[in-house]
Design a protein around this motif. Structure first.
Motif, PDB file in Angstrom:
ATOM      1  N   ALA A   1      38.427  28.819 -83.656  1.00 24.40           N
ATOM      2  CA  ALA A   1      36.994  28.966 -83.063  1.00 24.40           C
ATOM      3  C   ALA A   1      35.863  28.204 -83.825  1.00 24.40           C
ATOM      4  O   ALA A   1      35.171  27.667 -83.096  1.00 24.40           O
ATOM      5  CB  ALA A   1      36.688  30.237 -83.145  1.00 24.40           C
ATOM      6  N   GLU A   2      36.061  28.043 -84.858  1.00 24.21           N
ATOM      7  CA  GLU A   2      35.253  27.309 -85.885  1.00 24.21           C
ATOM      8  C   GLU A   2      35.218  25.835 -85.364  1.00 24.21           C
ATOM      9  O   GLU A   2      34.321  25.102 -85.466  1.00 24.21           O
ATOM     10  CB  GLU A   2      35.494  27.392 -87.195  1.00 24.21           C
ATOM     11  N   ARG A   3      36.571  25.355 -85.435  1.00 27.92           N
ATOM     12  CA  ARG A   3      36.611  23.738 -85.041  1.00 27.92           C
ATOM     13  C   ARG A   3      36.094  23.585 -83.538  1.00 27.92           C
ATOM     14  O   ARG A   3      35.282  22.550 -83.478  1.00 27.92           O
ATOM     15  CB  ARG A   3      38.064  23.376 -84.880  1.00 27.92           C
ATOM     16  N   TRP A   4      36.159  24.631 -82.672  1.00 25.27           N
ATOM     17  CA  TRP A   4      35.572  24.484 -81.241  1.00 25.27           C
ATOM     18  C   TRP A   4      34.006  24.351 -81.291  1.00 25.27           C
ATOM     19  O   TRP A   4      33.483  23.353 -80.778  1.00 25.27           O
ATOM     20  CB  TRP A   4      35.895  25.564 -80.216  1.00 25.27           C
ATOM     21  N   LEU A   5      33.299  25.165 -82.247  1.00 22.03           N
ATOM     22  CA  LEU A   5      31.934  25.119 -82.478  1.00 22.03           C
ATOM     23  C   LEU A   5      31.568  23.993 -82.993  1.00 22.03           C
ATOM     24  O   LEU A   5      30.515  23.513 -82.583  1.00 22.03           O
ATOM     25  CB  LEU A   5      31.595  26.673 -83.255  1.00 22.03           C
ATOM     26  N   LYS A   6      32.075  23.479 -83.974  1.00 22.57           N
ATOM     27  CA  LYS A   6      31.742  22.279 -84.708  1.00 22.57           C
ATOM     28  C   LYS A   6      31.690  21.068 -83.663  1.00 22.57           C
ATOM     29  O   LYS A   6      30.904  20.169 -83.585  1.00 22.57           O
ATOM     30  CB  LYS A   6      32.559  21.962 -85.838  1.00 22.57           C
TER      31      LYS A   6
END
Length: 232
Positions: A219-224
């Motif tokens: 999820a963090e990677r998607w947000l970045k």
């Protein structure tokens, strides 16, 4: 601080100065608008900040290059424009003729003042209305699942964060989460629920997030990669 700080000197370097009573050291960050900011600790100085910025110019160059590559939403939304909706770039389509003009994003239908012109304000207002129904409902569901003691859930137009949590048990969520995939929305909610136990970002906090949401790194990677499509 040990000397008078002149923001004009930093502006000439393409930087802005941010004095902070809480900072423990100098920090260089790149803002969404492309401005680089140097945070100055209480005992810092203009010369120290300049030296720190010069020392990290290579990092700043790379950060600006990454920012330039990030996807950006269309400035004007018209029929045919692809916008991020439920985690996918989705084309705005004209809905069936009715008493009032409407457009579709996948299976979702939104009323708009007219089919001509910029539809962004009308659609974002529609997104926000849905968020005020969906996000609290999902938060209460996950709070019950995890046993978190939530007192209140609000949905806000936050410009710099996805969510927040108060010590009193109030969770505030960014309405733009309805544009993100479900797993990203849930991660942000789990993240804020974890703050009810740890009001920090310590190792204990992240261990608790891992327990609640094992896929949080995805999820963090998607947000970045995609947060810029939502204006964050």
């Amino acid at each position: 601080m040990s000397e008078t700080i002149s923001p004009a000197n930093f502006a000439a370097m393409g930087l802005v100065l941010v004095p902070s009573r809480r900072a423990r050291s100098y920090r260089l960050t790149l803002r969404k608008d492309g401005t680089a900011a140097v945070t100055i600790p209480p005992r810092g100085s203009e010369s120290g900040a300049r030296a720190f910025a010069e020392e990290h110019q290579a990092w700043l160059t790379r950060a600006r290059a990454r920012q330039a590559r990030r996807p950006r939403p269309a400035a004007v939304w018209t029929v045919g424009t692809a916008v991020l909706w439920r985690g996918e770039l989705t084309e705005i389509r004209e809905a069936r003729a009715g008493e009032r003009p409407q457009v579709c994003l996948a299976a979702d239908v939104f009323r708009v003042p007219a089919l001509a012109g910029d539809l962004r304000l009308a659609l974002e207002a529609g997104f926000a209305r849905r968020a005020k129904i969906e996000l609290p409902a999902r938060t209460w569901e996950l709070a019950a699942e995890t046993g978190a003691d939530v007192k209140r859930v609000t949905v806000r137009n936050q410009r710099s964060r996805w969510g927040s949590c108060s010590a009193g048990g109030t969770l505030s969520l960014n309405w733009r989460l309805v544009q993100a995939p479900d797993f990203v929305r849930d991660y942000i909610i789990y993240h804020e629920l974890a703050h009810l136990r740890e009001m920090n970002h310590s190792d204990r906090f992240w261990a608790h997030v891992e327990t609640l949401c094992p896929g949080w790194r995805d999820a963090e990677r998607w947000l970045k990669r995609n947060g810029s499509l939502l204006g964050l």
